[in-house]
Design an enzyme around this catalytic site. Structure first.
Site, PDB file in Angstrom:
ATOM      1  N   PHE A 190     -10.403   6.432  -3.238  1.00 50.15           N
ATOM      2  CA  PHE A 190      -9.932   5.617  -1.917  1.00 50.15           C
ATOM      3  C   PHE A 190     -10.214   4.431  -1.733  1.00 50.15           C
ATOM      4  O   PHE A 190     -11.467   4.018  -1.308  1.00 50.15           O
ATOM      5  CB  PHE A 190     -10.176   6.799  -0.849  1.00 50.15           C
ATOM      6  CG  PHE A 190      -9.612   6.289   0.541  1.00 50.15           C
ATOM      7  CD1 PHE A 190     -10.243   5.716   1.574  1.00 50.15           C
ATOM      8  CD2 PHE A 190      -7.975   6.454   0.751  1.00 50.15           C
ATOM      9  CE1 PHE A 190      -9.468   5.483   2.619  1.00 50.15           C
ATOM     10  CE2 PHE A 190      -7.523   6.234   1.817  1.00 50.15           C
ATOM     11  CZ  PHE A 190      -8.102   5.630   2.821  1.00 50.15           C
TER      12      PHE A 190
ATOM     13  N   HIS B 117       3.716   0.253  12.316  1.00 51.63           N
ATOM     14  CA  HIS B 117       3.544   0.501  11.051  1.00 51.63           C
ATOM     15  C   HIS B 117       2.351   0.666  10.330  1.00 51.63           C
ATOM     16  O   HIS B 117       2.452   1.515   9.366  1.00 51.63           O
ATOM     17  CB  HIS B 117       4.304  -1.258  10.643  1.00 51.63           C
ATOM     18  CG  HIS B 117       4.916  -1.106   9.244  1.00 51.63           C
ATOM     19  ND1 HIS B 117       4.745  -2.148   8.264  1.00 51.63           N
ATOM     20  CD2 HIS B 117       5.735  -0.194   8.675  1.00 51.63           C
ATOM     21  CE1 HIS B 117       5.345  -2.088   7.102  1.00 51.63           C
ATOM     22  NE2 HIS B 117       6.252  -0.847   7.466  1.00 51.63           N
TER      23      HIS B 117
ATOM     24  N   ARG C 194     -15.429  -6.644   4.657  1.00 55.94           N
ATOM     25  CA  ARG C 194     -15.443  -5.547   3.924  1.00 55.94           C
ATOM     26  C   ARG C 194     -15.175  -5.815   2.433  1.00 55.94           C
ATOM     27  O   ARG C 194     -15.080  -5.152   1.491  1.00 55.94           O
ATOM     28  CB  ARG C 194     -14.313  -4.408   4.426  1.00 55.94           C
ATOM     29  CG  ARG C 194     -14.931  -3.699   5.383  1.00 55.94           C
ATOM     30  CD  ARG C 194     -14.353  -2.842   6.438  1.00 55.94           C
ATOM     31  NE  ARG C 194     -14.958  -2.311   7.578  1.00 55.94           N
ATOM     32  CZ  ARG C 194     -15.316  -3.423   8.688  1.00 55.94           C
ATOM     33  NH1 ARG C 194     -15.279  -4.462   8.762  1.00 55.94           N
ATOM     34  NH2 ARG C 194     -16.068  -2.689   9.524  1.00 55.94           N
TER      35      ARG C 194
ATOM     36  N   VAL D 129      -4.951  -3.174   1.149  1.00 60.79           N
ATOM     37  CA  VAL D 129      -5.296  -3.533   2.492  1.00 60.79           C
ATOM     38  C   VAL D 129      -4.361  -3.526   3.517  1.00 60.79           C
ATOM     39  O   VAL D 129      -3.355  -4.327   3.533  1.00 60.79           O
ATOM     40  CB  VAL D 129      -5.837  -5.256   2.318  1.00 60.79           C
ATOM     41  CG1 VAL D 129      -6.503  -5.510   3.696  1.00 60.79           C
ATOM     42  CG2 VAL D 129      -7.030  -5.131   1.286  1.00 60.79           C
ATOM     43  N   LEU D 130      -4.468  -2.769   4.523  1.00 57.37           N
ATOM     44  CA  LEU D 130      -3.332  -2.669   5.862  1.00 57.37           C
ATOM     45  C   LEU D 130      -4.234  -3.266   6.715  1.00 57.37           C
ATOM     46  O   LEU D 130      -5.225  -2.961   7.186  1.00 57.37           O
ATOM     47  CB  LEU D 130      -3.433  -1.183   5.876  1.00 57.37           C
ATOM     48  CG  LEU D 130      -2.514  -0.525   4.929  1.00 57.37           C
ATOM     49  CD1 LEU D 130      -2.714   0.994   4.803  1.00 57.37           C
ATOM     50  CD2 LEU D 130      -0.933  -0.991   5.153  1.00 57.37           C
TER      51      LEU D 130
ATOM     52  N   SER E  23       0.803  -1.258  -0.044  1.00 57.85           N
ATOM     53  CA  SER E  23      -0.232  -0.095  -0.056  1.00 57.85           C
ATOM     54  C   SER E  23       0.889   1.341  -0.053  1.00 57.85           C
ATOM     55  O   SER E  23       0.592   2.227  -0.605  1.00 57.85           O
ATOM     56  CB  SER E  23      -1.090  -0.017   1.130  1.00 57.85           C
ATOM     57  OG  SER E  23      -1.935  -1.243   1.266  1.00 57.85           O
ATOM     58  N   TYR E  24       1.974   1.248   0.646  1.00 58.51           N
ATOM     59  CA  TYR E  24       3.041   2.378   0.756  1.00 58.51           C
ATOM     60  C   TYR E  24       3.244   2.740  -0.737  1.00 58.51           C
ATOM     61  O   TYR E  24       3.330   3.963  -0.996  1.00 58.51           O
ATOM     62  CB  TYR E  24       4.138   2.169   1.550  1.00 58.51           C
ATOM     63  CG  TYR E  24       5.187   3.238   1.436  1.00 58.51           C
ATOM     64  CD1 TYR E  24       6.162   3.186   0.814  1.00 58.51           C
ATOM     65  CD2 TYR E  24       4.982   4.296   2.594  1.00 58.51           C
ATOM     66  CE1 TYR E  24       6.973   4.253   0.730  1.00 58.51           C
ATOM     67  CE2 TYR E  24       5.779   5.377   2.687  1.00 58.51           C
ATOM     68  CZ  TYR E  24       6.797   5.292   1.826  1.00 58.51           C
ATOM     69  OH  TYR E  24       7.816   6.431   1.869  1.00 58.51           O
ATOM     70  N   GLU E  25       3.540   1.839  -1.659  1.00 59.25           N
ATOM     71  CA  GLU E  25       3.736   2.248  -3.081  1.00 59.25           C
ATOM     72  C   GLU E  25       2.691   2.433  -3.928  1.00 59.25           C
ATOM     73  O   GLU E  25       2.710   3.110  -4.983  1.00 59.25           O
ATOM     74  CB  GLU E  25       4.285   0.988  -3.643  1.00 59.25           C
ATOM     75  CG  GLU E  25       5.812   0.646  -3.460  1.00 59.25           C
ATOM     76  CD  GLU E  25       5.863  -0.137  -2.096  1.00 59.25           C
ATOM     77  OE1 GLU E  25       4.972  -0.733  -1.664  1.00 59.25           O
ATOM     78  OE2 GLU E  25       6.890   0.318  -1.150  1.00 59.25           O
TER      79      GLU E  25
ATOM     80  N   SER F 272       1.787  -5.735  15.391  1.00 54.40           N
ATOM     81  CA  SER F 272       1.996  -5.630  16.469  1.00 54.40           C
ATOM     82  C   SER F 272       2.775  -4.178  16.725  1.00 54.40           C
ATOM     83  O   SER F 272       3.161  -3.872  17.862  1.00 54.40           O
ATOM     84  CB  SER F 272       2.753  -6.580  17.084  1.00 54.40           C
ATOM     85  OG  SER F 272       3.932  -6.935  16.323  1.00 54.40           O
TER      86      SER F 272
HETATM   87  O1  LIG Z   1       3.191  -3.978   6.837  1.00 50.45           O
HETATM   88  N1  LIG Z   1       1.918  -4.261   6.553  1.00 50.45           N
HETATM   89  C1  LIG Z   1       1.290  -3.886   5.266  1.00 50.45           C
HETATM   90  C2  LIG Z   1       2.073  -3.417   4.016  1.00 50.45           C
HETATM   91  N2  LIG Z   1       3.388  -3.261   4.318  1.00 50.45           N
HETATM   92  C3  LIG Z   1       4.386  -3.070   3.210  1.00 50.45           C
HETATM   93  C4  LIG Z   1       4.559  -1.747   2.865  1.00 50.45           C
HETATM   94  O2  LIG Z   1       3.271  -1.150   2.077  1.00 50.45           O
HETATM   95  C5  LIG Z   1       5.640  -1.447   2.033  1.00 50.45           C
HETATM   96  O3  LIG Z   1       5.171  -2.261   0.365  1.00 50.45           O
HETATM   97  C6  LIG Z   1       6.895  -1.863   2.270  1.00 50.45           C
HETATM   98  O4  LIG Z   1       7.272  -1.226   3.399  1.00 50.45           O
HETATM   99  C7  LIG Z   1       7.670  -1.513   1.094  1.00 50.45           C
HETATM  100  O5  LIG Z   1       7.874  -0.181   1.062  1.00 50.45           O
HETATM  101  N3  LIG Z   1       1.463  -3.137   3.058  1.00 50.45           N
HETATM  102  C8  LIG Z   1       0.031  -3.430   2.862  1.00 50.45           C
HETATM  103  O6  LIG Z   1      -0.567  -3.254   1.582  1.00 50.45           O
HETATM  104  N4  LIG Z   1      -0.625  -4.016   3.781  1.00 50.45           N
HETATM  105  C9  LIG Z   1       0.132  -4.096   5.135  1.00 50.45           C
HETATM  106  O7  LIG Z   1      -0.788  -4.847   5.986  1.00 50.45           O
END
Ligand SMILES: O=Nc1c(NC[C@H](O)[C@H](O)[C@H](O)CO)[nH]c(=O)[nH]c1=O
Length: 166
Positions: free
Chosen positions: A123, A98, A137, A90-91, A61-63, A95
């Site tokens: 979104f 992050h 969901r 999906v995040l 998701s971060y990308e 624990s």
């Molecule tokens: O950590 N959990 C998750 C996650 N982490 C990876 C992050 O998005 C990224 O790809 C890496 O940090 C590399 O940049 N990405 C998700 O889509 N869902 C999660 O639940």
């Protein structure tokens, strides 16, 4: 009428002239696939042509914000510009913190992307505290207790691109 929940379309939109991009993360893939399928199904029901739904993926998701920007630019360069993009991720809370950091930063980045790309960015990020919440969901929990949010995102994409298109 239910107080909370799905906002119905205000009218039947014709998506037949739209080109839609879906870009999805590959974490939590079973849930992602259900959400993507829901969005596609709903858009087809609103007249979007299957060949006009282009799907791209990113690691997580971060990308999604950077991937969406590059995806939009690439489609424009090919002479097949997108009318709307649906980033899907999906995040699920783990624990550590992050989850909070990715959820918050990615949400803001996707919101702000719209002013740079000048097309709607829907979104499509599920930020869930448990796997069960995410399954529900996407409409694939045991009890099928909720509808698939991917369908909402597909409907929102057609409305926004039709109503506020160029
Ligand atoms: O950590 N959990 C998750 C996650 N982490 C990876 C992050 O998005 C990224 O790809 C890496 O940090 C590399 O940049 N990405 C998700 O889509 N869902 C999660 O639940």
């Amino acid at each position: 009428m239910a107080v909370k929940g799905l906002g119905q379309l205000d009218k039947e939109y014709d998506g037949s002239k739209l080109r839609v991009g879906i870009i999805h993360a590959r974490w939590n893939r079973v849930i992602i696939d259900a959400l993507v399928d829901g969005a596609i199904k709903r858009m087809l029901s609103l007249g979007v042509k299957e060949e006009n739904i282009i799907v791209e993926t990113v690691p997580g998701s971060y990308e999604l914000p950077y991937g969406s920007k590059r995806f939009i630019d690439a489609q424009k360069k090919k002479g097949e510009p997108l009318d709307v993009v649906i980033p899907i991720g999906v995040l699920i809370k783990g624990s550590t913190m992050h989850f909070e950091y990715i959820s918050d930063s990615t949400t803001h980045a996707l919101m702000n992307l719209q002013d740079k790309v000048h097309i709607p960015v829907i979104f499509g990020l599920l930020t869930c505290l448990t796997e069960e919440q995410a399954l529900a969901r996407a409409g694939i929990d045991e009890a099928h207790s909720m509808h698939n949010h991917g369908e909402d995102w597909g409907a929102a994409a057609v409305e926004m691109a039709t109503k506020f298109g160029p």
